[in-house]
Design an enzyme around this catalytic site. Structure first.
Site, PDB file in Angstrom:
ATOM      1  N   MET A  30       0.840  -1.187   0.037  1.00  0.00           N
ATOM      2  CA  MET A  30      -0.030   0.213   0.038  1.00  0.00           C
ATOM      3  C   MET A  30       0.878   1.187   0.057  1.00  0.00           C
ATOM      4  O   MET A  30       0.507   2.326   0.348  1.00  0.00           O
ATOM      5  CB  MET A  30      -0.909  -0.007   1.238  1.00  0.00           C
ATOM      6  N   ASP A  35      12.076  -0.314   4.869  1.00  0.00           N
ATOM      7  CA  ASP A  35      12.988  -1.216   4.847  1.00  0.00           C
ATOM      8  C   ASP A  35      12.473  -2.659   4.756  1.00  0.00           C
ATOM      9  O   ASP A  35      12.908  -3.602   4.047  1.00  0.00           O
ATOM     10  CB  ASP A  35      14.015  -1.220   5.748  1.00  0.00           C
ATOM     11  N   HIS A  37       9.635  -3.386   3.414  1.00  0.00           N
ATOM     12  CA  HIS A  37       9.072  -3.756   2.035  1.00  0.00           C
ATOM     13  C   HIS A  37      10.266  -3.842   1.027  1.00  0.00           C
ATOM     14  O   HIS A  37      10.277  -4.824   0.173  1.00  0.00           O
ATOM     15  CB  HIS A  37       8.371  -2.378   1.500  1.00  0.00           C
ATOM     16  N   GLU A 147       6.027 -11.208   6.892  1.00  0.00           N
ATOM     17  CA  GLU A 147       5.544 -12.113   8.085  1.00  0.00           C
ATOM     18  C   GLU A 147       5.108 -10.963   9.255  1.00  0.00           C
ATOM     19  O   GLU A 147       4.512 -11.721  10.225  1.00  0.00           O
ATOM     20  CB  GLU A 147       6.994 -12.694   8.644  1.00  0.00           C
ATOM     21  N   LYS A 148       5.225  -9.860   9.021  1.00  0.00           N
ATOM     22  CA  LYS A 148       4.624  -8.971  10.218  1.00  0.00           C
ATOM     23  C   LYS A 148       3.075  -9.275  10.076  1.00  0.00           C
ATOM     24  O   LYS A 148       2.555  -9.506  11.300  1.00  0.00           O
ATOM     25  CB  LYS A 148       4.973  -7.758  10.026  1.00  0.00           C
ATOM     26  N   ASP A 149       2.543  -9.332   9.041  1.00  0.00           N
ATOM     27  CA  ASP A 149       1.306  -9.547   8.845  1.00  0.00           C
ATOM     28  C   ASP A 149       1.064 -11.146   8.766  1.00  0.00           C
ATOM     29  O   ASP A 149       0.562 -11.596   7.708  1.00  0.00           O
ATOM     30  CB  ASP A 149       0.519  -9.065   7.675  1.00  0.00           C
ATOM     31  N   LEU A 183       9.012  -2.614  11.834  1.00  0.00           N
ATOM     32  CA  LEU A 183       8.774  -1.554  10.647  1.00  0.00           C
ATOM     33  C   LEU A 183       7.257  -1.760  10.269  1.00  0.00           C
ATOM     34  O   LEU A 183       6.789  -2.789   9.806  1.00  0.00           O
ATOM     35  CB  LEU A 183       9.813  -1.698   9.632  1.00  0.00           C
ATOM     36  N   SER A 184       6.611  -0.433  10.391  1.00  0.00           N
ATOM     37  CA  SER A 184       5.362  -0.543   9.825  1.00  0.00           C
ATOM     38  C   SER A 184       5.025   0.857   9.250  1.00  0.00           C
ATOM     39  O   SER A 184       5.491   1.897  10.024  1.00  0.00           O
ATOM     40  CB  SER A 184       4.264  -0.919  11.061  1.00  0.00           C
ATOM     41  N   ARG A 186       2.262   2.417   9.913  1.00  0.00           N
ATOM     42  CA  ARG A 186       1.779   3.140  10.966  1.00  0.00           C
ATOM     43  C   ARG A 186       2.545   3.727  11.948  1.00  0.00           C
ATOM     44  O   ARG A 186       1.960   4.430  12.841  1.00  0.00           O
ATOM     45  CB  ARG A 186       0.694   2.404  11.543  1.00  0.00           C
TER      46      ARG A 186
HETATM   47  O1  PAF Z   1      -0.002  -5.953   3.299  1.00  0.00           O
HETATM   48  C1  PAF Z   1      -0.631  -4.890   3.001  1.00  0.00           C
HETATM   49  O2  PAF Z   1       0.058  -3.825   2.657  1.00  0.00           O
HETATM   50  C2  PAF Z   1      -1.949  -5.172   2.282  1.00  0.00           C
HETATM   51  O3  PAF Z   1      -2.996  -5.974   2.854  1.00  0.00           O
HETATM   52  C3  PAF Z   1      -1.917  -5.736   0.742  1.00  0.00           C
HETATM   53  C4  PAF Z   1      -1.480  -6.956   0.830  1.00  0.00           C
HETATM   54  C5  PAF Z   1      -0.967  -4.862  -0.104  1.00  0.00           C
HETATM   55  C6  PAF Z   1      -3.213  -5.651   0.270  1.00  0.00           C
HETATM   56  O4  PAF Z   1      -3.794  -4.343  -0.003  1.00  0.00           O
END
Ligand code: PAF
EC number: 6.3.2.1
Length: 280
Positions: A30, A35, A37, A147-149, A183-184, A186
């Site tokens: 998004m 880092d 990403h 893996e954070k999510d 890292l996020s 948010r």
């Molecule tokens: O993890 C994210 O940033 C979002 O949930 C994703 C996978 C890009 C879907 O919008």
């Protein structure tokens, strides 16, 4: 590096690459890239011939009172970072391109309702819907998730299996600040004080891991320990602390095998999540 904003153009590009025998590796994001990403992009670079990164703040995964409008949008900085990583394509559609009065959703039952799904009831439906769409648009061979999510990655793998998407799902490990904070995007909402408080989330997970390694067998005791630790240090309002078996994401009765401890806490304006995998 090319920036593609149209679905048709993206599909035509991917068809051409596939015809040429190129492997497409995809990193959905998004934007507001950090880092964490970038490490996923580097992993994708190793796995595929062509790397496509999507940047799309997906409205359908935000609840009505969540931060869709204020979510940081930093396309110019993101573009520069991706250029430096030799990314091939940024897929950067707008909401009108992605959603034309849709009536169709993709929903993974049960797993979308637990953990983060309890306080964000429509979140994972939005994620699985947009990721399915992105898979049909980008046509990757491989997709890389962070893996954070961890719950998101589990749900995506389940969706891919259930719907027979011919895509290999890879995950990349959590990247952290020197103080341990995951890292996020948010984290940008945090004040300096909240920022240092938030680093205690990881500390609580590490302490819990130590307890398990020292022989703690009861998941309840770990959950109580983390909640007390976060409350005592006034880190924020706890949304959940849960322990699941990492293989099926169901609550675990015993601390054996591959387990994952997951935490969500509201710190100031940010809802932060973190987790740790422990193999015992
Ligand atoms: O993890 C994210 O940033 C979002 O949930 C994703 C996978 C890009 C879907 O919008």
């Amino acid at each position: 590096m090319n920036i593609i904003t149209s679905i048709g153009e993206m599909q035509a590009y991917s068809d051409k690459m596939r015809k040429e025998g190129k492997t497409i590796a995809f990193v959905p994001t998004m934007g507001n890239l950090h880092d964490g990403h970038i490490s996923l992009v580097r992993k994708a670079k190793k796995l595929g011939d062509i790397v496509v990164v999507s940047i799309f703040v997906n409205p359908t995964q935000f609840g009505p009172n969540e931060d869709y409008k204020s979510y940081p949008r930093t396309f110019e900085e993101d573009r520069k970072k991706l250029e430096k990583e030799n990314t091939d394509i940024i897929f950067f559609p707008d909401a009108k391109e992605m959603y034309d009065k849709p009536k169709t959703y993709v929903y993974v039952e049960d797993y979308s309702r637990i953990l983060c799904g309890k306080s964000r009831p429509t979140h994972f439906r939005g994620v699985t819907t947009v990721v399915s769409k992105l898979f049909n648009i980008i046509k990757p061979h491989i997709a890389v998730f962070g893996e954070k999510d961890a719950q998101q990655a589990f749900i995506i793998k389940k969706m891919v299996k259930d719907l027979n998407f011919d895509i290999k799902i890879e995950t990349g490990e959590i990247k952290r600040e020197p103080n341990g904070l995951a890292l996020s995007s948010r984290n940008a909402y945090l004040t300096d004080e909240e920022h240092s408080k938030a680093s205690l989330i990881y500390k609580s997970l590490r302490e819990a891991e130590n307890m398990i390694r020292r022989g703690e067998k009861n998941p309840e005791n770990i959950v109580i320990f983390i909640k007390n630790f976060l409350n005592k240090n006034k880190v924020g309002k706890i949304d959940y602390v849960e322990i699941v078996n990492d293989d099926d994401f169901l609550p675990t009765e015993s601390l054996t095998g591959n387990i994952r401890i997951l935490v969500a806490v509201y710190v100031g304006k940010a809802r932060l999540i973190d987790n740790i995998k422990v193999s015992v």
